[in-house]
Design a protein around this motif. Sequence first.
Motif, PDB file in Angstrom:
ATOM      1  N   UNK A  19     -14.976  -1.500   3.214  1.00  0.00           N
ATOM      2  CA  UNK A  19     -15.088  -2.864   2.688  1.00  0.00           C
ATOM      3  C   UNK A  19     -14.582  -2.969   1.251  1.00  0.00           C
ATOM      4  N   UNK A  20     -14.640  -1.863   0.499  1.00  0.00           N
ATOM      5  CA  UNK A  20     -14.182  -1.858  -0.891  1.00  0.00           C
ATOM      6  C   UNK A  20     -13.064  -0.843  -1.073  1.00  0.00           C
ATOM      7  N   UNK A  21     -12.130  -1.167  -1.954  1.00  0.00           N
ATOM      8  CA  UNK A  21     -11.068  -0.236  -2.313  1.00  0.00           C
ATOM      9  C   UNK A  21     -10.555  -0.552  -3.706  1.00  0.00           C
ATOM     10  N   UNK A  22     -10.201   0.483  -4.466  1.00  0.00           N
ATOM     11  CA  UNK A  22      -9.756   0.298  -5.851  1.00  0.00           C
ATOM     12  C   UNK A  22      -8.436   1.014  -6.085  1.00  0.00           C
ATOM     13  N   UNK A  23      -7.430   0.282  -6.564  1.00  0.00           N
ATOM     14  CA  UNK A  23      -6.158   0.896  -6.947  1.00  0.00           C
ATOM     15  C   UNK A  23      -6.321   1.523  -8.329  1.00  0.00           C
ATOM     16  N   UNK A  24      -5.750   2.712  -8.508  1.00  0.00           N
ATOM     17  CA  UNK A  24      -5.943   3.437  -9.771  1.00  0.00           C
ATOM     18  C   UNK A  24      -4.618   3.904 -10.361  1.00  0.00           C
ATOM     19  N   UNK A  25      -4.641   4.109 -11.687  1.00  0.00           N
ATOM     20  CA  UNK A  25      -3.472   4.637 -12.399  1.00  0.00           C
ATOM     21  C   UNK A  25      -3.945   5.564 -13.507  1.00  0.00           C
ATOM     22  N   UNK A  26      -3.324   6.740 -13.659  1.00  0.00           N
ATOM     23  CA  UNK A  26      -3.696   7.646 -14.742  1.00  0.00           C
ATOM     24  C   UNK A  26      -3.494   6.988 -16.106  1.00  0.00           C
ATOM     25  N   UNK A  27      -4.428   7.215 -17.029  1.00  0.00           N
ATOM     26  CA  UNK A  27      -4.325   6.573 -18.339  1.00  0.00           C
ATOM     27  C   UNK A  27      -3.221   7.187 -19.195  1.00  0.00           C
ATOM     28  N   UNK A 145      -5.873  -2.564  -1.804  1.00  0.00           N
ATOM     29  CA  UNK A 145      -5.726  -2.331  -3.247  1.00  0.00           C
ATOM     30  C   UNK A 145      -4.356  -1.781  -3.635  1.00  0.00           C
ATOM     31  N   UNK A 146      -3.783  -0.918  -2.794  1.00  0.00           N
ATOM     32  CA  UNK A 146      -2.466  -0.370  -3.110  1.00  0.00           C
ATOM     33  C   UNK A 146      -1.416  -1.481  -3.155  1.00  0.00           C
ATOM     34  N   UNK A 147      -1.552  -2.458  -2.282  1.00  0.00           N
ATOM     35  CA  UNK A 147      -0.611  -3.582  -2.223  1.00  0.00           C
ATOM     36  C   UNK A 147      -0.909  -4.634  -3.284  1.00  0.00           C
ATOM     37  N   UNK A 148      -2.180  -5.018  -3.420  1.00  0.00           N
ATOM     38  CA  UNK A 148      -2.550  -6.159  -4.259  1.00  0.00           C
ATOM     39  C   UNK A 148      -3.071  -5.777  -5.636  1.00  0.00           C
ATOM     40  N   UNK A 149      -3.490  -4.503  -5.796  1.00  0.00           N
ATOM     41  CA  UNK A 149      -4.008  -4.043  -7.073  1.00  0.00           C
ATOM     42  C   UNK A 149      -5.489  -4.345  -7.257  1.00  0.00           C
ATOM     43  N   UNK A 150      -6.082  -3.721  -8.274  1.00  0.00           N
ATOM     44  CA  UNK A 150      -7.460  -3.982  -8.652  1.00  0.00           C
ATOM     45  C   UNK A 150      -8.491  -3.465  -7.668  1.00  0.00           C
ATOM     46  N   UNK A 163      -9.851 -10.076  -1.002  1.00  0.00           N
ATOM     47  CA  UNK A 163      -9.831 -10.756  -2.296  1.00  0.00           C
ATOM     48  C   UNK A 163     -10.249  -9.805  -3.397  1.00  0.00           C
ATOM     49  N   UNK A 164      -9.705 -10.053  -4.587  1.00  0.00           N
ATOM     50  CA  UNK A 164      -9.984  -9.169  -5.719  1.00  0.00           C
ATOM     51  C   UNK A 164     -11.338  -9.498  -6.345  1.00  0.00           C
ATOM     52  N   UNK A 165     -12.064  -8.441  -6.699  1.00  0.00           N
ATOM     53  CA  UNK A 165     -13.336  -8.572  -7.401  1.00  0.00           C
ATOM     54  C   UNK A 165     -13.124  -8.310  -8.892  1.00  0.00           C
ATOM     55  N   UNK A 166     -13.971  -8.892  -9.741  1.00  0.00           N
ATOM     56  CA  UNK A 166     -13.904  -8.519 -11.160  1.00  0.00           C
ATOM     57  C   UNK A 166     -14.430  -7.101 -11.328  1.00  0.00           C
ATOM     58  N   UNK A 167     -14.011  -6.435 -12.373  1.00  0.00           N
ATOM     59  CA  UNK A 167     -14.552  -5.100 -12.649  1.00  0.00           C
ATOM     60  C   UNK A 167     -14.604  -4.903 -14.156  1.00  0.00           C
ATOM     61  N   UNK A 168     -15.168  -3.801 -14.575  1.00  0.00           N
ATOM     62  CA  UNK A 168     -15.395  -3.556 -15.996  1.00  0.00           C
ATOM     63  C   UNK A 168     -14.179  -2.844 -16.590  1.00  0.00           C
ATOM     64  N   UNK A 169     -13.560  -3.493 -17.569  1.00  0.00           N
ATOM     65  CA  UNK A 169     -12.297  -2.995 -18.114  1.00  0.00           C
ATOM     66  C   UNK A 169     -12.441  -1.642 -18.799  1.00  0.00           C
ATOM     67  N   UNK A 170     -13.630  -1.338 -19.292  1.00  0.00           N
ATOM     68  CA  UNK A 170     -13.805  -0.068 -20.016  1.00  0.00           C
ATOM     69  C   UNK A 170     -14.193   1.089 -19.101  1.00  0.00           C
ATOM     70  N   UNK A 304      -0.831  -3.259  -8.477  1.00  0.00           N
ATOM     71  CA  UNK A 304      -0.567  -2.921  -7.078  1.00  0.00           C
ATOM     72  C   UNK A 304       0.897  -2.545  -6.881  1.00  0.00           C
ATOM     73  N   UNK A 305       1.404  -2.761  -5.667  1.00  0.00           N
ATOM     74  CA  UNK A 305       2.796  -2.389  -5.356  1.00  0.00           C
ATOM     75  C   UNK A 305       3.756  -3.237  -6.178  1.00  0.00           C
ATOM     76  N   UNK A 306       4.836  -2.589  -6.632  1.00  0.00           N
ATOM     77  CA  UNK A 306       5.778  -3.328  -7.478  1.00  0.00           C
ATOM     78  C   UNK A 306       7.161  -2.716  -7.461  1.00  0.00           C
TER      79      UNK A 306
END
Length: 309
Positions: A19-27, A145-150, A163-170, A304-306
Amino acid sequence: MIKIYAPASIGNVGVGFDILGAAIKPINGNHLGDCITVTLSNKFTLENKGVFSNKLPKDVKKNIVWKCWLKFCNVINENVPVSIVLEKNMPVGSGLGSSACSVVSTFFAMNKICNNPLNSQELLSLMGELEGEISGSIHYDNVAPSYLGGLQLILEDSQIISQQLPCFKNWLWIVAWPGINVSTAEARGILPKKYTKEICIKNSRYLSGFVHSLYSKQPDLAARLMRDFIAEPYRIKLLPNFLKTKKEIKKIGAMSCGISGSGPTIFAVSDDIEIAQKISLWLSKNYLQNNTGFVHICALDLKGARIIG
């Protein structure tokens, strides 16, 4: 010619099985995902490159990219001859949405090079179908998440899949792949066919509470509610020393810790870069099984994908 990048993802995010998925990127700015380059041609060709290309099947027709291309052509009812280069930078069976990266980037690229015959919902539906053919059941917690991001909430409504959920930026997401593989189909097969009413109620309470805490901006509550009652109790046998690892990184200061997707990758959450670095160092020394394993400190990938070329 078009080149597409699709990021890695954390499926389930602990509390949201399928039900939940998060796209990630190394900092550090590195890519953690697959790239697809598609060029219009006079016949279909596929070249595999990248760190993990040697793990792909030799038979082209067993390659996920070929399956995506064929499915896309069937859907638009047109044979589109293309030359495709897959840069397989994601380990197969890692729990980081490796197959989803290939699925998303291929469908996205084919749609773009054919002047977008499918809208985003139709494209996402195709991605979920192809993922289902690979793992045994349709699920969107990696492809969305891989397609839409977040951070994506999978609704599978008749009109809205995700649909995208809000999350904590930090929040920092530390992911550790030990260098071994777990089949998604095997990891799903190990789960019970039925759950007790008590577990279902408990899981619903934690999931709804987690979503509430995101909207009400309560990060500590959100972290406490990121618990997996559906898959983790059964999948821990597939991971090396998971319970000990979880205990140790919680001791270091992780706000939460869980299995990423089907595993064996695990993830931890922290809002402090120094703690995240300590967790990363501990995991590098104690969780990795060989020199192909890796640890990354990540943020959410909101794009997401780009197109990257």
